[in-house]
Design an enzyme around this catalytic site. Structure first.
Site, PDB file in Angstrom:
ATOM      1  N   ALA A  75       0.744  -1.234  -0.047  1.00 28.24           N
ATOM      2  CA  ALA A  75       0.007   0.132  -0.060  1.00 28.24           C
ATOM      3  C   ALA A  75       1.125   1.188  -0.131  1.00 28.24           C
ATOM      4  O   ALA A  75       2.041   1.248   0.445  1.00 28.24           O
ATOM      5  CB  ALA A  75      -1.084   0.037   1.031  1.00 28.24           C
TER       6      ALA A  75
ATOM      7  N   TYR B  29      -6.077  -5.163   2.537  1.00 26.98           N
ATOM      8  CA  TYR B  29      -6.523  -4.332   3.667  1.00 26.98           C
ATOM      9  C   TYR B  29      -6.598  -2.783   3.141  1.00 26.98           C
ATOM     10  O   TYR B  29      -5.957  -2.165   2.292  1.00 26.98           O
ATOM     11  CB  TYR B  29      -5.177  -4.099   4.289  1.00 26.98           C
ATOM     12  CG  TYR B  29      -4.554  -5.655   4.836  1.00 26.98           C
ATOM     13  CD1 TYR B  29      -5.266  -6.252   5.849  1.00 26.98           C
ATOM     14  CD2 TYR B  29      -3.656  -6.443   3.895  1.00 26.98           C
ATOM     15  CE1 TYR B  29      -4.955  -7.730   6.394  1.00 26.98           C
ATOM     16  CE2 TYR B  29      -3.587  -7.625   4.409  1.00 26.98           C
ATOM     17  CZ  TYR B  29      -3.988  -8.262   5.467  1.00 26.98           C
ATOM     18  OH  TYR B  29      -3.517  -9.685   5.774  1.00 26.98           O
TER      19      TYR B  29
ATOM     20  N   THR C 194      -8.939   0.908   5.159  1.00 21.00           N
ATOM     21  CA  THR C 194      -8.529   2.128   6.230  1.00 21.00           C
ATOM     22  C   THR C 194      -9.787   2.233   6.891  1.00 21.00           C
ATOM     23  O   THR C 194     -10.813   2.614   6.263  1.00 21.00           O
ATOM     24  CB  THR C 194      -7.744   3.023   5.670  1.00 21.00           C
ATOM     25  OG1 THR C 194      -7.207   4.038   6.697  1.00 21.00           O
ATOM     26  CG2 THR C 194      -8.092   3.734   4.507  1.00 21.00           C
TER      27      THR C 194
ATOM     28  N   TYR D 180      -5.697  10.148   0.377  1.00 18.15           N
ATOM     29  CA  TYR D 180      -5.129   8.890   0.883  1.00 18.15           C
ATOM     30  C   TYR D 180      -6.403   7.878   0.992  1.00 18.15           C
ATOM     31  O   TYR D 180      -6.707   6.823   0.666  1.00 18.15           O
ATOM     32  CB  TYR D 180      -4.486   8.698   2.066  1.00 18.15           C
ATOM     33  CG  TYR D 180      -4.226   7.056   2.958  1.00 18.15           C
ATOM     34  CD1 TYR D 180      -3.320   6.306   2.445  1.00 18.15           C
ATOM     35  CD2 TYR D 180      -5.044   7.119   4.030  1.00 18.15           C
ATOM     36  CE1 TYR D 180      -3.410   4.768   2.994  1.00 18.15           C
ATOM     37  CE2 TYR D 180      -4.994   5.794   4.712  1.00 18.15           C
ATOM     38  CZ  TYR D 180      -4.108   4.801   4.104  1.00 18.15           C
ATOM     39  OH  TYR D 180      -3.934   3.526   4.867  1.00 18.15           O
TER      40      TYR D 180
ATOM     41  N   LYS E 139      -7.968   4.624  -1.105  1.00 16.63           N
ATOM     42  CA  LYS E 139      -8.212   3.353  -0.604  1.00 16.63           C
ATOM     43  C   LYS E 139      -9.618   2.812  -0.790  1.00 16.63           C
ATOM     44  O   LYS E 139      -9.817   1.549  -1.125  1.00 16.63           O
ATOM     45  CB  LYS E 139      -7.834   3.202   1.171  1.00 16.63           C
ATOM     46  CG  LYS E 139      -6.202   3.607   1.526  1.00 16.63           C
ATOM     47  CD  LYS E 139      -5.470   2.400   0.871  1.00 16.63           C
ATOM     48  CE  LYS E 139      -5.917   1.075   1.816  1.00 16.63           C
ATOM     49  NZ  LYS E 139      -4.618  -0.182   1.407  1.00 16.63           N
TER      50      LYS E 139
END
Length: 238
Positions: A6, A45, A47, A71, A75
């Site tokens: 990531a 994964y 967030t 960010y 995601k």
């Protein structure tokens, strides 16, 4: 296929949104399409920063998303690309990740403690510090717990139980580090977010509910305090 890669530089993403999108958005979509072609399960994964922080109770998986920064948007883009691919997948949203290696809040606090008598740390953002060691163990355990009927594809919240602030997390780190010979903990001064401006906005509250995860996989995450204990134990063994 477990994708642990990531772009995680939250503030730098504000000036590099294209790179953050490439790593966090487009790349997971490519992996997802390959997983579908192979008949594989993709573990990815995400967030807590997909939320805007206005909630007053732990966020559930189906709560509306509204990321405040580049960010978080990148995601969220990855989450959607995976879902749209049609592959079998488990997307684990987690929060405030740290560990015994790499650049993270734990490492930063211990490094600063060596040179500072006082640290000003934000005390009005609430979340759940989550150990990378726990995430690895929980992922393996969840995969072993998948029933014979197969994977219930979707998003699951996977972070430590309980909540604290960054200042509270810093105090907990120093309390455990105090057992080290010669360690002297700096004084932690709690401050509001406004006194520590950053390029990226952070949600004031991003605690995640684990009810869906526990029901699907048969276990619930331990507390953030116990995960921090385990991390310090691992660091001691190193």
């Amino acid at each position: 296929i477990v994708n642990a890669a990531a772009y995680t530089a939250v503030d730098k993403a504000e000036s590099e949104p294209g790179l953050a999108e490439a790593v966090n958005g487009r790349a997971p979509g490519i992996l997802a399409r390959e997983a579908r072609r192979l008949g594989a399960v993709l573990v990815h994964y995400s967030t807590d920063y997909v939320f805007d922080g206005t909630a007053r109770r732990p966020y559930r998986e189906d709560d509306p998303v509204a990321p405040l920064n580049a960010y978080g948007r990148s995601k969220l883009s990855g989450e959607r690309a995976i879902a749209e691919s049609g592959c079998k997948h488990l997307v684990f949203r987690t929060s405030w990740v740290y560990g015994p290696r790499g650049r993270n809040f734990l490492a930063t606090m211990l490094a600063l403690a060596a040179t500072r008598d006082e640290l000003r740390v934000v005390d009005d953002q609430r979340g759940s510090p989550t150990s990378s060691l726990f995430l690895a163990e929980a992922t393996a355990r969840a995969l072993r717990a998948i029933p014979a009927a197969g994977v219930a594809s979707g998003i699951y919240h996977l972070s430590a139980a309980g909540e604290t602030t960054w200042a509270g997390f810093a105090r907990a780190i120093f309390a455990r580090a105090a057992a080290r010979p010669g360690f002297r903990a700096p004084r932690v001064v709690p401050i509001p977010t406004e006194q520590y401006p950053t390029p990226a906005r952070r949600p004031r509250y991003s605690v995640l509910s684990h009810d869906k995860f526990a029901a699907a996989f048969g276990f619930a995450p331990g507390s953030w305090q116990s995960q921090l204990d385990d991390c310090f134990a691992a660091m001691g063994r190193r």
